[in-house]
Every structure is written in C-alpha cells, then in structure tokens.
Design a protein around this motif. Structure first.
Motif, PDB file in Angstrom:
ATOM      1  N   ASP A 151       0.788  -1.138   0.077  1.00  0.00           N
ATOM      2  CA  ASP A 151      -0.008  -0.073  -0.244  1.00  0.00           C
ATOM      3  C   ASP A 151       1.019   1.390  -0.077  1.00  0.00           C
ATOM      4  N   ASP A 152       2.118   1.222   0.810  1.00  0.00           N
ATOM      5  CA  ASP A 152       2.925   2.353   0.686  1.00  0.00           C
ATOM      6  C   ASP A 152       3.498   2.593  -0.654  1.00  0.00           C
ATOM      7  N   GLY A 153       3.877   1.418  -1.319  1.00  0.00           N
ATOM      8  CA  GLY A 153       4.443   1.435  -2.662  1.00  0.00           C
ATOM      9  C   GLY A 153       3.265   2.206  -3.616  1.00  0.00           C
ATOM     10  N   PHE A 154       2.364   1.553  -3.434  1.00  0.00           N
ATOM     11  CA  PHE A 154       1.131   2.224  -4.191  1.00  0.00           C
ATOM     12  C   PHE A 154       1.010   3.451  -3.930  1.00  0.00           C
ATOM     13  N   ALA A 155       1.058   4.150  -2.802  1.00  0.00           N
ATOM     14  CA  ALA A 155       0.876   5.501  -2.637  1.00  0.00           C
ATOM     15  C   ALA A 155       2.164   6.429  -2.926  1.00  0.00           C
ATOM     16  N   ALA A 156       3.268   5.962  -3.072  1.00  0.00           N
ATOM     17  CA  ALA A 156       4.390   6.541  -3.569  1.00  0.00           C
ATOM     18  C   ALA A 156       4.206   6.714  -4.999  1.00  0.00           C
ATOM     19  N   LEU A 157       3.716   5.628  -5.764  1.00  0.00           N
ATOM     20  CA  LEU A 157       3.689   5.500  -7.112  1.00  0.00           C
ATOM     21  C   LEU A 157       2.523   6.818  -7.294  1.00  0.00           C
ATOM     22  N   ALA A 158       1.354   6.687  -6.580  1.00  0.00           N
ATOM     23  CA  ALA A 158       0.213   7.613  -6.976  1.00  0.00           C
ATOM     24  C   ALA A 158       0.629   9.044  -6.739  1.00  0.00           C
ATOM     25  N   GLN A 159       1.599   9.167  -5.878  1.00  0.00           N
ATOM     26  CA  GLN A 159       1.921  10.711  -5.729  1.00  0.00           C
ATOM     27  C   GLN A 159       3.141  11.241  -6.794  1.00  0.00           C
ATOM     28  N   ALA A 160       3.797  10.171  -7.264  1.00  0.00           N
ATOM     29  CA  ALA A 160       4.833  10.376  -8.304  1.00  0.00           C
ATOM     30  C   ALA A 160       4.257  10.439  -9.865  1.00  0.00           C
ATOM     31  N   ALA A 161       3.042   9.679  -9.939  1.00  0.00           N
ATOM     32  CA  ALA A 161       2.508   9.843 -11.201  1.00  0.00           C
ATOM     33  C   ALA A 161       2.171  11.025 -12.006  1.00  0.00           C
ATOM     34  N   PRO A 162       1.454  11.970 -11.312  1.00  0.00           N
ATOM     35  CA  PRO A 162       0.911  13.162 -11.715  1.00  0.00           C
ATOM     36  C   PRO A 162       2.106  14.170 -12.458  1.00  0.00           C
ATOM     37  N   ALA A 163       3.181  14.268 -11.841  1.00  0.00           N
ATOM     38  CA  ALA A 163       4.195  14.925 -12.220  1.00  0.00           C
ATOM     39  C   ALA A 163       5.180  14.281 -13.428  1.00  0.00           C
ATOM     40  N   HIS A 164       5.161  12.987 -13.177  1.00  0.00           N
ATOM     41  CA  HIS A 164       5.859  12.291 -14.252  1.00  0.00           C
ATOM     42  C   HIS A 164       5.055  12.282 -15.590  1.00  0.00           C
ATOM     43  N   VAL A 165       3.768  12.133 -15.576  1.00  0.00           N
ATOM     44  CA  VAL A 165       3.173  12.276 -16.575  1.00  0.00           C
ATOM     45  C   VAL A 165       2.940  13.545 -17.260  1.00  0.00           C
ATOM     46  N   GLU A 166       3.024  14.456 -16.475  1.00  0.00           N
ATOM     47  CA  GLU A 166       3.217  15.988 -16.934  1.00  0.00           C
ATOM     48  C   GLU A 166       4.377  15.888 -17.860  1.00  0.00           C
ATOM     49  N   GLU A 167       5.496  15.457 -17.184  1.00  0.00           N
ATOM     50  CA  GLU A 167       6.830  15.688 -17.767  1.00  0.00           C
ATOM     51  C   GLU A 167       7.075  14.878 -19.154  1.00  0.00           C
ATOM     52  N   VAL A 168       6.101  13.601 -19.165  1.00  0.00           N
ATOM     53  CA  VAL A 168       6.142  12.911 -20.515  1.00  0.00           C
ATOM     54  C   VAL A 168       5.633  13.786 -21.452  1.00  0.00           C
ATOM     55  N   ARG A 169       4.516  14.288 -21.087  1.00  0.00           N
ATOM     56  CA  ARG A 169       3.622  14.974 -21.843  1.00  0.00           C
ATOM     57  C   ARG A 169       4.423  16.302 -22.601  1.00  0.00           C
ATOM     58  N   ARG A 170       4.928  17.057 -21.596  1.00  0.00           N
ATOM     59  CA  ARG A 170       5.636  18.264 -21.804  1.00  0.00           C
ATOM     60  C   ARG A 170       6.993  17.742 -22.948  1.00  0.00           C
ATOM     61  N   ARG A 171       7.716  16.551 -22.554  1.00  0.00           N
ATOM     62  CA  ARG A 171       8.982  16.338 -23.253  1.00  0.00           C
ATOM     63  C   ARG A 171       8.636  15.628 -24.674  1.00  0.00           C
ATOM     64  N   LEU A 172       7.744  14.810 -24.631  1.00  0.00           N
ATOM     65  CA  LEU A 172       7.094  14.147 -25.823  1.00  0.00           C
ATOM     66  C   LEU A 172       6.046  14.523 -26.569  1.00  0.00           C
ATOM     67  N   PHE A 173       5.149  14.756 -26.167  1.00  0.00           N
ATOM     68  CA  PHE A 173       3.733  15.011 -26.832  1.00  0.00           C
ATOM     69  C   PHE A 173       3.319  16.403 -27.186  1.00  0.00           C
ATOM     70  N   ASP A 174       3.738  17.256 -26.368  1.00  0.00           N
ATOM     71  CA  ASP A 174       3.377  18.737 -26.489  1.00  0.00           C
ATOM     72  C   ASP A 174       4.191  19.358 -27.912  1.00  0.00           C
ATOM     73  N   PRO A 175       5.476  18.692 -28.065  1.00  0.00           N
ATOM     74  CA  PRO A 175       6.117  19.519 -29.132  1.00  0.00           C
ATOM     75  C   PRO A 175       5.432  18.886 -30.600  1.00  0.00           C
ATOM     76  N   LEU A 176       4.850  17.736 -30.527  1.00  0.00           N
ATOM     77  CA  LEU A 176       4.083  17.109 -31.664  1.00  0.00           C
ATOM     78  C   LEU A 176       2.641  17.603 -31.944  1.00  0.00           C
ATOM     79  N   THR A 177       2.412  17.291 -33.136  1.00  0.00           N
ATOM     80  CA  THR A 177       1.081  17.543 -33.610  1.00  0.00           C
ATOM     81  C   THR A 177       0.202  16.171 -33.370  1.00  0.00           C
ATOM     82  N   GLY A 178      -0.901  16.348 -33.539  1.00  0.00           N
ATOM     83  CA  GLY A 178      -1.713  14.825 -33.306  1.00  0.00           C
ATOM     84  C   GLY A 178      -1.167  14.108 -34.583  1.00  0.00           C
ATOM     85  N   GLU A 179      -1.231  14.423 -35.712  1.00  0.00           N
ATOM     86  CA  GLU A 179      -0.783  13.870 -36.658  1.00  0.00           C
ATOM     87  C   GLU A 179       0.576  13.215 -36.577  1.00  0.00           C
TER      88      GLU A 179
END
Length: 164
Positions: free
Chosen positions: A104-132
């Motif tokens: 449960d503590d590991g799941f909580a650590a993951l849940a806490q880390a995930a939003p910033a990580h997903v935002e970084e993935v979005r910022r670094r990989l997806f935001d510079p690209l068009t949908g196409e």
C-alpha cells in the motif's frame, strides 16, 4: 556480403534518434529523482506491479516486463523493500518461485509520483508534436517493435494499446 553503409540522411536520423532518446530518458529520470526521490527504473517496477491482479507477480515475469536481468531487478527490488514499497515472498504453490508484491505504501508513492511524471512525459514527448505526428510516431514505433520484440506477441501484450 557488402556493408550497407548509412547515407547522410540515415546517419543524421540515426544520431538524432540516439541523442533524442537518451536525452528524453535522462530528463524523465531527473524529474522522478527530483520530484519523487526515485529513479525511473523504480517507477517502472512500481507501475508494472500496480497494473497486475493483486499487485503481485513473479520476479521472473517482472524482470521480463521491465526488461531487466533477474540480478539487476533483485537489487532494485531490495532497495524498494527497504523503503517498504515492495515485499517479496515465496509463491504459494511453488516455493522455488519468488513473488514481488506492491505494498500500500508503494502504491501511495507511485500515486504521488505519477501526476508530475505524466506531465513531464507530456511536456517532453507529446506537446512538441501535432496529433498527426503522434500518430506517425506510434506507427513508426510499432513497425520497429515488430523487428525487436524478443517474444513476438508474448512478453508485452497490449504495449501499443488495442489493435486497430
């Protein structure tokens, strides 16, 4: 057999791919270290365990899923055990098999880390690209994967999402 040397465009593409993937991996690792105090490898172990029934799987299967050797995975899981995020135990039906379970503590650590990580993935990989371009990248990666998958259709089912 004659060597098929890369032409200038291929050489430039190859080097751009190498550096881009290295820089992306480094950026994601830095973000997780800074924001969550864990390397990317630990995040992938926690995320993988979070997605399976009962949040547990054999160490052998986990190693395959995170594309790691058993010895390297065992070292990482030992560090995660020290943090109380993962626990190891014998398989209930086969004591020769070791299971890794997300606590449960590991799941909580993951849940806490995930939003910033997903935002970084979005910022670094997806935001510079068009949908196409995202769709093209998806297709390119799928084509490359088919030639690289160590267990075609096996170890990584659904890696590209639902089949179209």
């Amino acid at each position: 057999m004659e060597t098929r040397w890369l032409d200038d465009d291929e050489q430039g593409t190859w080097r751009a791919y190498l550096w881009t993937t290295r820089l992306l991996g480094d950026a994601l690792d830095r973000q997780l270290q800074h924001d969550a105090g864990m390397p990317y490898t630990y995040y992938m172990i926690l995320a993988t365990l979070s997605e399976v029934p009962e949040r547990r799987m054999s160490m052998t299967d986990l190693a395959a899923q995170v594309y790691s050797s058993l010895s390297r995975l065992s070292h990482a899981v030992a560090r995660l055990e020290e943090r109380g995020w993962v626990r190891r135990s014998p398989h209930p039906d086969n004591r020769r098999v070791t299971m890794a379970e997300l606590t449960d503590d590991g799941f909580a650590a993951l849940a806490q880390a995930a939003p910033a990580h997903v935002e970084e993935v979005r910022r670094r990989l997806f935001d510079p690209l068009t949908g196409e371009q995202v769709a093209q990248l998806h297709g390119i990666l799928r084509a490359l994967w088919k030639g690289l998958d160590p267990e075609p259709g096996g170890a990584y089912p659904g890696i590209f999402g639902p089949e179209a």
